[in-house]
Design an enzyme around this catalytic site. Sequence first.
Site, PDB file in Angstrom:
ATOM      1  CG  HIS A   1     -58.636 -36.581  29.526  1.00 49.40           C
ATOM      2  ND1 HIS A   1     -58.938 -35.398  28.893  1.00 49.40           N
ATOM      3  CD2 HIS A   1     -57.286 -36.685  29.525  1.00 49.40           C
ATOM      4  CE1 HIS A   1     -57.810 -34.811  28.516  1.00 49.40           C
ATOM      5  NE2 HIS A   1     -56.795 -35.569  28.900  1.00 49.40           N
TER       6      HIS A   1
ATOM      7  CD  GLU B   1     -54.331 -34.494  32.197  1.00 54.10           C
ATOM      8  OE1 GLU B   1     -53.276 -34.857  31.656  1.00 54.10           O
ATOM      9  OE2 GLU B   1     -55.435 -34.943  31.894  1.00 54.10           O
TER      10      GLU B   1
HETATM   11  C1  PEP Z   1     -53.828 -34.615  28.144  1.00 56.47           C
HETATM   12  O1  PEP Z   1     -54.663 -34.269  27.298  1.00 56.47           O
HETATM   13  O2  PEP Z   1     -54.047 -35.537  28.932  1.00 56.47           O
HETATM   14  C2  PEP Z   1     -52.564 -33.885  28.218  1.00 56.47           C
HETATM   15  C3  PEP Z   1     -51.780 -34.085  29.228  1.00 56.47           C
HETATM   16  O3  PEP Z   1     -52.301 -33.075  27.169  1.00 56.47           O
HETATM   17  P1  PEP Z   1     -51.031 -32.130  26.911  1.00 56.47           P
HETATM   18  O4  PEP Z   1     -49.798 -32.864  27.361  1.00 56.47           O
HETATM   19  O5  PEP Z   1     -51.062 -31.900  25.446  1.00 56.47           O
HETATM   20  O6  PEP Z   1     -51.259 -30.900  27.732  1.00 56.47           O
END
Ligand code: PEP
Length: 264
Positions: free
Chosen positions: A98, A170
């Site tokens: 992450h 992400e």
């Molecule tokens: C995360 O921290 O993995 C994430 C997706 O956070 P958010 O949806 O709050 O952007």
Amino acid sequence: MNHLERKTLIVGNWKMHLSVHQSSLLVHRLTERIKVHRNVEVILAPSMLALQPLSLEMDHRRFQLCAQDAYPKDEGGYTGEVSFAMLGSLVQYCIVGHSARRIYFGETLEMVRDKVEAAVRNGISPIVCIGETKQDRDAGQSRQVIHDQLTTALMNVTSRDLEKVVLVYEPVWAISTFDGIIAKPDDVAKAVAYMRMQVRELYGERAAEKVSVLYGGSVNEHDVRSYLEVPGVDGALVGAASLNYHQFAAIVDEAYRIRIKAEA
Ligand code: PEP
């Protein structure tokens, strides 16, 4: 391969929020609201402390459990750490790499690689987060970063074990705790296609079609549909919105609706 052969996965990353009691309460509320669908998996990632009590309380047909991180050695003098081996009987998934871990805790490409390997070795599916920072994006380095993170993370994963791996695009700039810029579905489509292409180069066509790829970054009940409809996206990693049962249940509901329509 038809994309419907891959399940839809909705992951709630509660980050460092909620006490054990609050976690229990949230699961209780979600249990009342979330329906069971054989092709939609709802995966909850509470704090390490809440994993054991939730595992005893929750309805395992409705939810799967996920750790937010673990240590790659199975045991030893690593004071303060919890290993994948210790989590093996408790969780089905673990988030690995992450951006919070990469940024706040200096997690390197090689550490992520070792964690992915340890997860697979201990029968846990790693949910591997891949994504560039705003700085990388502004410098035109997005593809290079995605390439390096993805190829290193999968370095010790055999094609057989790849079936257990979940990838997430992400972008750090889209996460609510960083820049929180809303990603355009078109940009997500390009990045996810690029990730599948990398998997194709490493493992072949079939593997690239079979691997699950999610999107994460400020997903909420209003925009989840636009991401789930991106070709090649199999679900969402949800942070802030997963802490609110109205919002998270609405996100799961959207996933059901899209799935039911596609399967009809
Ligand atoms: C995360 O921290 O993995 C994430 C997706 O956070 P958010 O949806 O709050 O952007």
